[in-house]
Design a protein around this motif. Structure first.
Motif, PDB file in Angstrom:
ATOM      1  N   ALA A 124       0.835  -1.208   0.000  1.00  0.00           N
ATOM      2  CA  ALA A 124       0.000   0.000   0.000  1.00  0.00           C
ATOM      3  C   ALA A 124       0.867   1.254   0.000  1.00  0.00           C
ATOM      4  O   ALA A 124       0.597   2.210  -0.726  1.00  0.00           O
ATOM      5  N   LEU A 125       1.929   1.249   0.789  1.00  0.00           N
ATOM      6  CA  LEU A 125       2.833   2.396   0.845  1.00  0.00           C
ATOM      7  C   LEU A 125       3.547   2.588  -0.484  1.00  0.00           C
ATOM      8  O   LEU A 125       3.627   3.698  -1.009  1.00  0.00           O
ATOM      9  N   ASP A 126       4.053   1.500  -1.047  1.00  0.00           N
ATOM     10  CA  ASP A 126       4.766   1.589  -2.325  1.00  0.00           C
ATOM     11  C   ASP A 126       3.851   2.051  -3.449  1.00  0.00           C
ATOM     12  O   ASP A 126       4.272   2.793  -4.328  1.00  0.00           O
ATOM     13  N   HIS A 127       2.600   1.623  -3.414  1.00  0.00           N
ATOM     14  CA  HIS A 127       1.655   1.990  -4.468  1.00  0.00           C
ATOM     15  C   HIS A 127       1.165   3.427  -4.332  1.00  0.00           C
ATOM     16  O   HIS A 127       1.081   4.156  -5.315  1.00  0.00           O
ATOM     17  N   GLY A 128       0.834   3.839  -3.116  1.00  0.00           N
ATOM     18  CA  GLY A 128       0.229   5.149  -2.921  1.00  0.00           C
ATOM     19  C   GLY A 128       1.178   6.249  -2.512  1.00  0.00           C
ATOM     20  O   GLY A 128       0.892   7.421  -2.689  1.00  0.00           O
ATOM     21  N   GLY A 129       2.305   5.905  -1.952  1.00  0.00           N
ATOM     22  CA  GLY A 129       3.250   6.904  -1.492  1.00  0.00           C
ATOM     23  C   GLY A 129       2.955   7.318  -0.058  1.00  0.00           C
ATOM     24  O   GLY A 129       1.914   6.975   0.509  1.00  0.00           O
ATOM     25  N   PRO A 130       3.871   8.077   0.539  1.00  0.00           N
ATOM     26  CA  PRO A 130       3.744   8.422   1.953  1.00  0.00           C
ATOM     27  C   PRO A 130       2.633   9.414   2.274  1.00  0.00           C
ATOM     28  O   PRO A 130       2.232   9.545   3.418  1.00  0.00           O
ATOM     29  N   PRO A 145      -4.965  -2.958  13.212  1.00  0.00           N
ATOM     30  CA  PRO A 145      -3.721  -2.961  12.449  1.00  0.00           C
ATOM     31  C   PRO A 145      -2.705  -1.915  12.921  1.00  0.00           C
ATOM     32  O   PRO A 145      -1.631  -1.806  12.340  1.00  0.00           O
ATOM     33  N   LEU A 146      -3.006  -1.157  13.971  1.00  0.00           N
ATOM     34  CA  LEU A 146      -2.137  -0.048  14.346  1.00  0.00           C
ATOM     35  C   LEU A 146      -0.711  -0.468  14.657  1.00  0.00           C
ATOM     36  O   LEU A 146       0.233   0.229  14.283  1.00  0.00           O
ATOM     37  N   GLU A 147      -0.521  -1.571  15.329  1.00  0.00           N
ATOM     38  CA  GLU A 147       0.840  -2.007  15.652  1.00  0.00           C
ATOM     39  C   GLU A 147       1.650  -2.233  14.380  1.00  0.00           C
ATOM     40  O   GLU A 147       2.794  -1.796  14.270  1.00  0.00           O
ATOM     41  N   ALA A 148       1.051  -2.869  13.393  1.00  0.00           N
ATOM     42  CA  ALA A 148       1.735  -3.115  12.122  1.00  0.00           C
ATOM     43  C   ALA A 148       2.007  -1.806  11.385  1.00  0.00           C
ATOM     44  O   ALA A 148       3.060  -1.646  10.759  1.00  0.00           O
ATOM     45  N   VAL A 149       1.091  -0.851  11.460  1.00  0.00           N
ATOM     46  CA  VAL A 149       1.277   0.444  10.806  1.00  0.00           C
ATOM     47  C   VAL A 149       2.445   1.192  11.450  1.00  0.00           C
ATOM     48  O   VAL A 149       3.325   1.721  10.759  1.00  0.00           O
ATOM     49  N   PHE A 150       2.464   1.236  12.771  1.00  0.00           N
ATOM     50  CA  PHE A 150       3.562   1.917  13.470  1.00  0.00           C
ATOM     51  C   PHE A 150       4.898   1.219  13.221  1.00  0.00           C
ATOM     52  O   PHE A 150       5.933   1.867  13.057  1.00  0.00           O
ATOM     53  N   ARG A 151       4.900  -0.112  13.166  1.00  0.00           N
ATOM     54  CA  ARG A 151       6.125  -0.865  12.894  1.00  0.00           C
ATOM     55  C   ARG A 151       6.648  -0.541  11.491  1.00  0.00           C
ATOM     56  O   ARG A 151       7.845  -0.334  11.299  1.00  0.00           O
ATOM     57  N   LEU A 152       5.754  -0.456  10.499  1.00  0.00           N
ATOM     58  CA  LEU A 152       6.173  -0.112   9.136  1.00  0.00           C
ATOM     59  C   LEU A 152       6.742   1.297   9.086  1.00  0.00           C
ATOM     60  O   LEU A 152       7.772   1.534   8.448  1.00  0.00           O
ATOM     61  N   ALA A 153       6.104   2.244   9.759  1.00  0.00           N
ATOM     62  CA  ALA A 153       6.618   3.617   9.796  1.00  0.00           C
ATOM     63  C   ALA A 153       8.013   3.640  10.402  1.00  0.00           C
ATOM     64  O   ALA A 153       8.906   4.348   9.907  1.00  0.00           O
ATOM     65  N   GLN A 154       8.215   2.871  11.447  1.00  0.00           N
ATOM     66  CA  GLN A 154       9.532   2.800  12.090  1.00  0.00           C
ATOM     67  C   GLN A 154      10.570   2.222  11.132  1.00  0.00           C
ATOM     68  O   GLN A 154      11.686   2.740  11.032  1.00  0.00           O
ATOM     69  N   GLU A 155      10.200   1.175  10.397  1.00  0.00           N
ATOM     70  CA  GLU A 155      11.117   0.539   9.442  1.00  0.00           C
ATOM     71  C   GLU A 155      11.474   1.482   8.293  1.00  0.00           C
ATOM     72  O   GLU A 155      12.624   1.579   7.896  1.00  0.00           O
ATOM     73  N   VAL A 156      10.467   2.165   7.756  1.00  0.00           N
ATOM     74  CA  VAL A 156      10.671   2.963   6.552  1.00  0.00           C
ATOM     75  C   VAL A 156      11.298   4.322   6.865  1.00  0.00           C
ATOM     76  O   VAL A 156      12.231   4.757   6.189  1.00  0.00           O
ATOM     77  N   TRP A 157      10.786   5.003   7.881  1.00  0.00           N
ATOM     78  CA  TRP A 157      11.228   6.369   8.161  1.00  0.00           C
ATOM     79  C   TRP A 157      12.065   6.500   9.430  1.00  0.00           C
ATOM     80  O   TRP A 157      12.516   7.588   9.751  1.00  0.00           O
ATOM     81  N   GLY A 158      12.218   5.412  10.159  1.00  0.00           N
ATOM     82  CA  GLY A 158      12.996   5.474  11.385  1.00  0.00           C
ATOM     83  C   GLY A 158      12.224   6.027  12.564  1.00  0.00           C
ATOM     84  O   GLY A 158      12.735   6.112  13.666  1.00  0.00           O
TER      85      GLY A 158
END
Length: 87
Positions: free
Chosen positions: A36-42, A56-69
């Protein structure tokens, strides 16, 4: 002819495509948050349609941490009852 019944046609079509073109054309993986992030952008909003108890919030926050630190700039808005003004 039985394969042309509306209840059987999707399965018959998948079977046909798998045999003729190959299983890779009928095997699909569910999309991920990263997809979803790759398709739609930040800056594109992502909407989740959830069943009761799903969060899904835990997964969303984990992805933000992985991608943007960090997940500090992440904004989450519930569209539940009474949230229309905020959303």
């Amino acid at each position: 002819i039985a394969a042309l019944q509306p209840t059987r046609l999707p399965a018959a079509a998948r079977e046909f495509v798998g045999v003729v073109l190959g299983e890779e054309f009928v095997q699909t993986a569910p999309p991920t948050l990263r997809d979803a992030l790759d398709h739609g952008g930040p800056r594109a909003p992502v909407l989740f349609v959830l069943s009761p108890g799903a969060d899904p919030l835990e997964a969303v926050f984990r992805l933000a941490q992985e991608v943007w630190g960090s997940s500090e700039s992440l904004r989450c808005v519930s569209l539940g009852q009474g949230q229309g003004e905020k959303a």
